[in-house]
Enzyme design. Structure first.
Site, PDB file in Angstrom:
ATOM      1  N   ASN A   7      47.814  33.720  36.080  1.00 20.84           N
ATOM      2  CA  ASN A   7      46.645  34.861  35.701  1.00 20.84           C
ATOM      3  C   ASN A   7      47.208  35.259  34.469  1.00 20.84           C
ATOM      4  OD1 ASN A   7      45.172  37.045  35.312  1.00 20.84           O
ATOM      5  ND2 ASN A   7      45.516  37.918  37.329  1.00 20.84           N
ATOM      6  N   ARG A  91      43.112  31.891  37.084  1.00 18.22           N
ATOM      7  CA  ARG A  91      42.131  32.881  37.041  1.00 18.22           C
ATOM      8  C   ARG A  91      41.456  32.684  35.601  1.00 18.22           C
ATOM      9  NH1 ARG A  91      42.391  39.048  35.993  1.00 18.22           N
ATOM     10  NH2 ARG A  91      40.344  39.714  36.585  1.00 18.22           N
ATOM     11  N   HIS A 180      35.427  41.030  38.996  1.00 16.38           N
ATOM     12  CA  HIS A 180      36.172  41.168  40.289  1.00 16.38           C
ATOM     13  C   HIS A 180      35.582  40.295  41.413  1.00 16.38           C
ATOM     14  CE1 HIS A 180      37.303  45.472  39.144  1.00 16.38           C
ATOM     15  NE2 HIS A 180      38.395  44.650  38.786  1.00 16.38           N
ATOM     16  N   ARG A 241      38.330  53.679  31.796  1.00 15.18           N
ATOM     17  CA  ARG A 241      36.723  53.474  31.279  1.00 15.18           C
ATOM     18  C   ARG A 241      35.905  54.144  32.048  1.00 15.18           C
ATOM     19  NH1 ARG A 241      37.462  46.961  33.611  1.00 15.18           N
ATOM     20  NH2 ARG A 241      39.630  47.438  33.512  1.00 15.18           N
ATOM     21  N   GLU A 385      43.526  38.237  45.604  1.00 15.21           N
ATOM     22  CA  GLU A 385      42.758  37.166  44.605  1.00 15.21           C
ATOM     23  C   GLU A 385      43.507  36.008  44.486  1.00 15.21           C
ATOM     24  OE1 GLU A 385      42.491  40.899  42.239  1.00 15.21           O
ATOM     25  OE2 GLU A 385      40.824  39.767  41.378  1.00 15.21           O
TER      26      GLU A 385
END
Ligand code: AMP
Length: 398
Positions: A7, A91, A180, A241, A385
């Site tokens: 990743n 990823r 996601h 965010r 993940e």
């Protein structure tokens, strides 16, 4: 077969080596500050001590070389030879409309990922550098791309179109993509297993609540809506965010504060969310929860506004699916905070939800946290993940 999961971020690289058959984690680690002074590799073989190496890493190729050296080191390594690594799963953040599923990486795939760079300028180029570095250092090892956006590609047009001139979709592919996806897919499938029901028969809402946060509606095994949009800025209020705002706020701030669009974007991405809402108290929910419990105004307004937004999305997605069988919480906050789950679920009485507080206090396992009488179930499912990426990779290369 051993699968290396990579990743790559702009200055970091996370990795895990996973046995694809037993699904055991063999080793994991992190390269930080790649291309910046003070770079280091933290390597953790399962069941052994962590090894931290502080050494310059000019670029991702050098970082991956160090990772491969660590994995095959005579003393602390976990493979005798790199040929034991059967495949690499990467990823990849944005697959645009081109990738509705994971894919074996070819030159054509690399070109298609490059075409999506515009949609994720911070992430996709770093992902591509990671692929190039692995190809250079592990020639002949199959590589698979697993996309954050892929799971959401089943959304119908009515969910992914924005109310703006259609030509912008046609010309620039401006639409909702969602992110996601690997987590939403893993958690929703796991929820069906935990409930002992067929994935294809369920209406599920997955709340991935971490520093980045998103909700998705999964109906009959397919994502039909999700809260993040063209970029990961839309939807829930996150660590830094903003999530959903009236787009006119951008122009308003720009005029009032004499700022450019780029400045306002930085504010919305890095200085907003719970950090901004709490007047810079913290972007970490642990601090905000502690502030709430002390009766601090900033902590109270931030936690309540965050929880309210999650509740609103749950209501919207229950409506979008014409019902909901189970709500799943995952990621750093969703998995670990009984407090936030209580705060959200206490607003969901209309769905027939009553939490079992003993279950809600447990951690680190798949859990049903509602009482047996609850008509809608609430689950906690720790996301994984990396394991999901390893599974996808194995399925394509075995
Ligand atoms: P993630 O991005 O999934 O790693 O999640 C990070 C977020 O989870 C941070 O805001 C943490 O504060 C939050 N978090 C992790 N552990 C806890 C906890 N025990 N209680 C509350 N929040 C937590």
């Amino acid at each position: 077969m051993k699968i290396l999961v990579i990743n790559c971020g702009s200055s970091s690289l996370k990795f895990q080596l996973i046995d694809a058959v037993t699904e055991e984690l063999i080793a994991k680690g992190l390269c930080e500050r790649i291309g910046i002074e003070g770079s280091q590799l933290v390597y953790q073989p399962t069941g052994k001590d962590k090894v931290t190496t502080i050494t310059p890493m000019e670029d991702h190729t050098q970082a991956i070389r160090l990772v491969l050296n660590a994995l095959s080191d005579k003393e602390t390594g976990v493979v005798k030879d790199l040929s034991e690594i059967g495949a690499v799963g990467h990823r990849i953040v944005h697959g645009g409309e081109k990738f509705a599923s994971s894919t074996v990486i070819t030159d054509e795939v690399i070109k298609a990922i490059t075409d999506c760079n515009e949609l994720a300028p911070l992430h996709n180029p770093a992902n591509l550098i990671g692929i190039a570095a692995c190809q250079e250092l592990m020639p002949g090892t199959p590589m698979v791309g697993v996309f954050d956006t892929a799971f959401h590609q089943t959304m119908p047009k009515e969910a992914y179109l924005y109310g703006i001139p259609y030509e912008y979709y046609e010309k620039y592919k401006i639409r909702r993509y969602g992110f996601h996806g690997t987590s939403h897919s893993y958690v929703s499938k796991k929820a069906a297993e935990v409930l002992g029901q067929k994935y294809e028969d369920l209406k599920l809402i997955v709340c991935h609540l971490g520093n980045g946060a998103s909700v998705s509606a999964v109906k009959n095994g397919k994502c039909i809506d999700t809260s993040m949009g063209l970029t990961p800025l839309e939807g829930l209020i996150m660590g830094t965010r903003s999530g959903d705002i009236d787009p006119a706020i951008m122009e308003f701030i720009a005029h009032k504060e004499g700022k450019s669009i780029d400045d306002v974007m930085t504010i919305l991405n890095k200085k907003s969310g719970v950090l901004g809402l709490s007047s810079n108290l913290s972007s970490d929910f642990r601090d905000l929860q502690a502030a709430y419990e002390k009766g601090d105004d900033a902590g109270i307004r931030t936690m309540e506004t965050f929880a309210y937004r999650v509740t609103k999305y749950i209501g919207a997605y229950a409506a979008a699916m014409n019902g909901v069988d189970a709500i799943c919480f995952t990621a750093g906050l969703g998995e670990n905070s009984s407090f936030i789950r209580n705060m959200i679920c206490s607003r969901l009485g209309y769905l027939g939800i009553t939490l079992d507080q003993t279950q809600n206090e447990k951690r680190g396992e798949d859990l049903v946290i509602t009482t047996p009488e609850s008509t809608t179930k609430v689950l906690v499912i720790p996301t994984n993940e990396e394991l999901a990426i390893a599974r996808e990779t194995y399925a394509l290369v075995k």
